[in-house]
Design an enzyme around this catalytic site. Structure first.
Site, short mmCIF file in Angstrom:
data_model
loop_
_atom_site.label_atom_id
_atom_site.label_comp_id
_atom_site.label_asym_id
_atom_site.label_seq_id
_atom_site.Cartn_x
_atom_site.Cartn_y
_atom_site.Cartn_z
N HIS A 177 0.83 -1.21 0.00
CA HIS A 177 0.00 0.00 0.00
C HIS A 177 0.86 1.26 0.00
O HIS A 177 2.02 1.26 0.44
CB HIS A 177 -0.91 0.00 1.24
CG HIS A 177 -0.12 -0.02 2.51
ND1 HIS A 177 0.47 1.11 3.05
CD2 HIS A 177 0.22 -1.04 3.33
CE1 HIS A 177 1.12 0.79 4.14
NE2 HIS A 177 1.00 -0.52 4.34
N GLU A 281 -1.76 -7.36 7.32
CA GLU A 281 -0.41 -7.16 7.86
C GLU A 281 -0.21 -8.05 9.08
O GLU A 281 -1.19 -8.55 9.67
CB GLU A 281 -0.24 -5.67 8.24
CG GLU A 281 1.12 -5.30 8.83
CD GLU A 281 2.31 -5.62 7.92
OE1 GLU A 281 2.49 -6.81 7.57
OE2 GLU A 281 3.09 -4.70 7.60
#
Ligand code: NAG
Ligand code: NAG
Length: 446
Positions: A177, A281
């Site tokens: 990202h 994550e």
């Protein structure tokens, strides 16, 4: 590089591949091997009952005519059921898997995503390879781009190496990202203070970093990726993705949407990303690793996004409220789980994954790729060979893996942190106290 090609040629028994044939090579010359490949497609189709291998071999020629060479998307990998999937990164195709490439400061946009300039044994066979499916019969290779020739080679590997149905190749292109508010805050406060104190809060009154959004810089990084993909698709013959996956964290949904949603894509390959829990994550105690509820994510996401089956309403994995974070071993195990899921259920070859620095590190480890850390907005491609190994030990279920341990914190901004030891917390008027990763209760109260 020569070695890697030699190894592939051995795997795929290229001696029988008759690359001297005319464009019909894939069908005509390889029919005896392709029978089983097509058979695999038949057995994974809902509408056709399971057949014996002998049946398949007989049925295959007509099935070829009906189905063509392009395997149906989203078919189950029947041969992998009850097997262990073993992954290898096939080297020799991208700069990133070459030990001589320095990951520090490497920028995909300066290097055609890292695709090496090279030849493939399939060069000269087939045409441009622009759209979906296998291109084998449209003109000659002279005008083909690097991406088109690479695609043809990967198609070849799949059509010939899957002759027993137990090997699949995919090109995984994984993007981190763009910069989120948590990244900005870590820079702002410094990593010790971030890890030991600030990251456990939802924000600081100005910025919010619980399931944070992209900063303006992060949005610009997604726009940059969008422009680069657009140029590769338009001018360089890069194939469109067969499938897209995203982490459920908002910064990835924003990044994937900003990168892909406005691309001019072939009609049969739309941007319809799937949100998958386990591409998230590493699940530390930081609030940036706690996801929003399914309802909140639904409301936040463009309509093109859909959830994988079974995606829970609430975040059932985050244990930050108990000061417990995921271990590396746990993260690697669940990263293999999600890869197995993709490889077992997605018959596409070109796969996009929008995820995170730590998660992509874990995925690369599972894939046998060397370490290659990515800055925000960076992208890494990997040619993956997956083999279904019969009788291998089944992967342990994620939930039973011992995987969450205490992470140290301070109740006020810390003095500093010491690697491997913990946070050095400040005490009002007293001696700094060490909050270690296996803290005593008294230390943690300070
Ligand atoms: C491949 O060649 C092109 C054109 O010469 C060059 O711009 C590009 O950097 C090369 N790619 C790699 C990975 O070396
Ligand atoms: C909050 O953190 C951001 C960085 O994410 C920083 O720019 C901002 O100045 C901080 N606000 C305060 C009040 O410290």
């Amino acid at each position: 590089m020569g070695l890697a090609v030699d190894a592939l040629q051995t795997w795929c028994n290229l001696q029988t591949a008759t690359l001297n044939a005319d464009p019909g090579w894939a069908v005509g010359q390889e029919s005896s091997q392709l029978n089983l490949q097509v058979g695999a497609t038949i057995t994974t189709s809902n509408s056709v009952e399971l057949k014996t291998q002998a049946d398949l071999a007989m049925k295959a020629p007509s099935a070829l005519a009906v189905l063509g060479l392009a395997a149906a998307a989203s078919a189950r990998w029947h041969e992998a059921e009850g097997s262990t999937i073993q992954y290898t990164t096939v080297p020799g195709y991208f700069l990133q898997d070459d030990a001589a490439t320095n990951p520090s400061g490497f920028d995909y946009a300066a290097w055609n995503f890292g695709l090496l300039n090279r030849t493939y044994p399939t060069d000269g066979y087939g045409g441009g390879g622009g759209g979906g499916g296998h291109q084998g019969q449209q003109g000659h290779g002279a005008a083909s781009t690097q991406w088109q020739r690479f695609k043809r080679w990967v198609d070849y590997l799949n059509s010939n190496c899957r002759n027993d149905g137990r090997t699949r190749y995919k090109v995984l292109i994984m993007g981190r990202h763009g910069q989120g508010w948590h990244n900005a805050a870590e820079t702002f406060y410094g990593t010790p203070a971030w890890n030991c104190y600030w990251a456990e809060l939802d924000g600081n009154g100005t910025a919010t970093w619980a399931d944070p959004l992209l900063t303006p810089q992060g949005a610009a990084e997604a726009s940059r990726a969008n422009a680069y993909f657009a140029s590769r698709l338009r001018d360089h013959g890069m194939p469109a993705f067969d499938s897209y996956y995203s982490s459920p964290l908002k910064r990835c949904i924003q990044t994937a949407d900003g990168t892909f949603s406005s691309l001019d894509l072939p009609r049969n390959k739309p941007f319809r990303p799937t949100i998958k829990e386990l591409f998230r994550e590493g699940i530390s105690i930081h609030t940036c690793d706690r996801r929003s509820t399914r309802r909140e994510i639904r409301d936040f996401s463009p309509a093109s996004f859909r959830f994988e089956d079974g995606f829970a309403e609430h975040d059932e994995l985050w244990e930050g409220a108990q000061s417990k974070g995921e271990t590396d071993a746990h993260q690697r195990a669940r990263s293999k789980t999600v890869l197995d899921d993709v490889f077992a259920h997605d018959d596409g070859t070109w796969i996009s994954v929008t995820s995170h620095s730590g998660e992509i590190r874990a995925l690369l480890a599972v894939l046998g790729h060397r370490e290659f850390s990515l800055g925000t907005g960076q992208i890494i491609p990997v040619l993956v060979r997956a083999e279904a190994v019969r009788g291998g030990a089944p992967a342990p279920p994620t939930t039973s893996a011992p995987g969450f341990t205490y992470e140290a914190t301070c109740t006020a901004p810390p003095v500093t942190s010491i690697a491997g030891q913990g946070c050095v917390c400040s005490t009002t008027g007293g001696v700094p106290a060490l909050a270690s990763a296996t803290p005593t209760p008294s230390l943690r109260q300070l």
